[in-house]
Write a protein that holds these residues in place. Structure first.
Motif, PDB file in Angstrom:
ATOM      1  N   ASN A 257       0.861  -1.182   0.000  1.00 27.98           N
ATOM      2  CA  ASN A 257       0.000   0.000   0.000  1.00 27.98           C
ATOM      3  C   ASN A 257       0.895   1.229   0.000  1.00 27.98           C
ATOM      4  O   ASN A 257       1.613   1.488   0.968  1.00 27.98           O
ATOM      5  N   ILE A 258       0.877   1.970  -1.090  1.00 27.73           N
ATOM      6  CA  ILE A 258       1.801   3.094  -1.267  1.00 27.73           C
ATOM      7  C   ILE A 258       1.016   4.372  -1.534  1.00 27.73           C
ATOM      8  O   ILE A 258       0.087   4.391  -2.352  1.00 27.73           O
ATOM      9  N   GLU A 259       1.377   5.430  -0.854  1.00 25.56           N
ATOM     10  CA  GLU A 259       0.764   6.730  -1.131  1.00 25.56           C
ATOM     11  C   GLU A 259       1.506   7.359  -2.302  1.00 25.56           C
ATOM     12  O   GLU A 259       2.700   7.656  -2.218  1.00 25.56           O
ATOM     13  N   CYS A 260       0.805   7.539  -3.407  1.00 27.75           N
ATOM     14  CA  CYS A 260       1.446   7.993  -4.644  1.00 27.75           C
ATOM     15  C   CYS A 260       1.308   9.499  -4.813  1.00 27.75           C
ATOM     16  O   CYS A 260       0.213  10.052  -4.645  1.00 27.75           O
ATOM     17  N   PRO A 261       2.397  10.176  -5.182  1.00 30.61           N
ATOM     18  CA  PRO A 261       2.334  11.630  -5.398  1.00 30.61           C
ATOM     19  C   PRO A 261       1.724  11.969  -6.755  1.00 30.61           C
ATOM     20  O   PRO A 261       1.572  11.102  -7.617  1.00 30.61           O
ATOM     21  N   ASP A 262       1.373  13.229  -6.938  1.00 28.89           N
ATOM     22  CA  ASP A 262       0.843  13.682  -8.230  1.00 28.89           C
ATOM     23  C   ASP A 262       1.928  13.721  -9.294  1.00 28.89           C
ATOM     24  O   ASP A 262       1.655  13.544 -10.484  1.00 28.89           O
TER      25      ASP A 262
ATOM     26  N   LYS B 171      -0.222   5.098 -11.516  1.00 31.18           N
ATOM     27  CA  LYS B 171       0.114   6.333 -10.813  1.00 31.18           C
ATOM     28  C   LYS B 171       1.627   6.427 -10.631  1.00 31.18           C
ATOM     29  O   LYS B 171       2.347   5.437 -10.737  1.00 31.18           O
ATOM     30  N   PHE B 172       2.090   7.643 -10.334  1.00 24.99           N
ATOM     31  CA  PHE B 172       3.516   7.837 -10.075  1.00 24.99           C
ATOM     32  C   PHE B 172       3.916   7.145  -8.777  1.00 24.99           C
ATOM     33  O   PHE B 172       3.186   7.183  -7.790  1.00 24.99           O
ATOM     34  N   ALA B 173       5.080   6.530  -8.781  1.00 20.00           N
ATOM     35  CA  ALA B 173       5.661   6.009  -7.547  1.00 20.00           C
ATOM     36  C   ALA B 173       6.458   7.130  -6.877  1.00 20.00           C
ATOM     37  O   ALA B 173       6.946   8.047  -7.553  1.00 20.00           O
ATOM     38  N   PRO B 174       6.605   7.087  -5.568  1.00 20.78           N
ATOM     39  CA  PRO B 174       7.424   8.112  -4.885  1.00 20.78           C
ATOM     40  C   PRO B 174       8.868   8.095  -5.394  1.00 20.78           C
ATOM     41  O   PRO B 174       9.368   7.073  -5.890  1.00 20.78           O
ATOM     42  N   ASN B 175       9.557   9.213  -5.262  1.00 23.93           N
ATOM     43  CA  ASN B 175      10.933   9.326  -5.759  1.00 23.93           C
ATOM     44  C   ASN B 175      11.858   8.266  -5.174  1.00 23.93           C
ATOM     45  O   ASN B 175      12.754   7.764  -5.851  1.00 23.93           O
ATOM     46  N   THR B 176      11.658   7.922  -3.909  1.00 20.02           N
ATOM     47  CA  THR B 176      12.547   6.982  -3.229  1.00 20.02           C
ATOM     48  C   THR B 176      12.072   5.534  -3.318  1.00 20.02           C
ATOM     49  O   THR B 176      12.633   4.654  -2.669  1.00 20.02           O
TER      50      THR B 176
END
Length: 395
Positions: A215-220, A245-250
């Motif tokens: 479960n990942i919170e994805c940024p815009d 959706k975009f994955a976080p940078n890290t």
């Protein structure tokens, strides 16, 4: 020429309906008045309903009669934001907003096309927790450009023709899919009643593991090379990698959760209608990763089962009903299927040679479907472009 822009509330009558008490048999028994529920707003026109209510129900409950030709918008539920048009007088439940434009100001077909194009905006204005809703106020405050009626009809006609083209292409795809389903039944029979007497095995006997992501919170926006699939990437039964959706940078994925060609994906959590949807990955971009609500089938010994047989087994409506029975969750919430329950489910296992024969036919047919789907995607893009032009004054 400057095109006037008006709020819907200035030239439309709007309202909502209600649900008669089911404890009063006189409200439903031998009813003759159509009663539309929000879940029935799936197509352009409402031509039939599941339930009817009586004159007494209209008189004694909040259900109100709505005239033929009125537009209906689902304000909450699985079809929230969908728009349909009545082809007969009817009543509705409280999850539907009815709209009746002044025909001297706005063509109803033009208004339908505008509301259809406004769905993304309406969805962005949803509020609430477990079952987000759109208020009548948001709908009434929508601003619509209103050129002369003749121009409205011209625009609506162009959009109707473009929509008809894409609908025909989609129907062709559905017919090919129906052919595949019919071939499956002809070769293997109903997988639940199992009339051909195939051996029954537990799903866990042929599938080693169901692998999912986190479960990942994805940024815009993100600079990551990875994308996280949305559950909607599989719910149409066709794999759609652009639904991501975009994955976080890290973000650093579990390598096993990266989607690859030949994977079979499964939605283990969704609404009641969409839980247990399955899609086969014919092709995929690199660096697409599974979310926590999607699994892929891991099968080390493919001498027992062909993934394309499994795919059509899991798509079969009777088997899907059995899968849905495994889901748990309260009414109105997300439904979930556990690995333990899925592994214990019995499934028919025909001879591998017969599975492979079906898979060969399936592969050829999906080659045709893919060609049609590419055409359908192009028509969808064209339609969206025409929608944009229609309501910014450039069509």
């Amino acid at each position: 020429m400057t095109i006037p822009v008006k709020k819907i509330s200035t030239f439309c009558k709007t309202g909502s309906g209600g649900t008669p008490s089911r404890s009063n048999n006189a409200f439903f028994e031998n009813g003759t008045i159509p009663w539309v529920k929000s879940g029935e707003l799936k197509n352009r026109y409402i031509t039939e309903v599941e339930e009817y209510i009586t004159d007494l129900a209209v008189e004694k409950s909040s259900a109100k009669l709505v005239s033929k030709g009125s537009l209906l918008i689902a304000m909450y539920g699985a079809t929230v934001g969908e728009v349909s048009q009545l082809t007969f007088d009817a009543t509705t439940n409280q999850a539907i907003c009815n709209i009746q434009p002044d025909e001297n100001v706005c063509d109803v077909n033009y208004l339908y096309r505008f509301l259809e194009a406004s769905k993304p905006y309406l969805l962005s204005r949803r509020v609430g927790g477990g079952q987000p809703n759109i208020s009548q106020g948001v709908i009434k405050d929508l601003k619509i450009p209103l050129p002369p009626l003749a121009e409205q009809r011209r625009i609506a006609s162009i959009l109707d023709q473009a929509d008809e083209l894409r609908q025909k292409r989609q129907q062709a795809i559905e017919m090919l899919d129906q052919l595949l389903q019919a071939t499956f039944i002809d070769m293997f029979g109903d997988p639940v009643s199992n009339p051909k007497g195939w051996s029954l095995v537990k799903v866990g006997e042929v599938v080693d593991e169901f692998i999912g992501g986190k479960n990942i919170e994805c940024p815009d926006e993100s600079d990551s090379d990875y994308k996280i699939l949305k559950v909607s990437a599989v719910t149409s039964k066709v794999y759609k990698p652009n639904e991501s959706k975009f994955a976080p940078n890290t973000f650093e994925p579990n390598p096993l959760a990266i989607v690859e060609k030949g994977d079979l994906l499964f939605s283990r959590a969704n609404t009641t209608e969409l839980v247990a949807a399955t899609a086969y990955v014919w092709e995929t971009p690199e660096n697409i990763v599974l979310p926590d609500k999607l699994w892929k089938f891991s099968i080390s010994d493919e001498s027992k089962v062909n993934k394309l047989y499994l795919w059509d087994l899991f798509k079969n409506i009777e088997f899907r009903n059995e899968l849905s029975k495994l889901s748990s969750g309260t009414s109105g919430s997300m439904k979930n299927i556990s690995k333990g329950k899925l592994n214990e489910l019995k499934m028919p296992l025909p001879p591998k040679e017969l599975q492979d024969k079906f898979a060969e036919f399936s592969t050829k047919l999906w080659g045709q479907i893919k060609t049609f789907q590419q055409s359908s995607d192009s028509l969808d893009s064209l339609f969206k472009s025409l929608q944009n032009q229609a309501f910014n004054g450039t069509l």
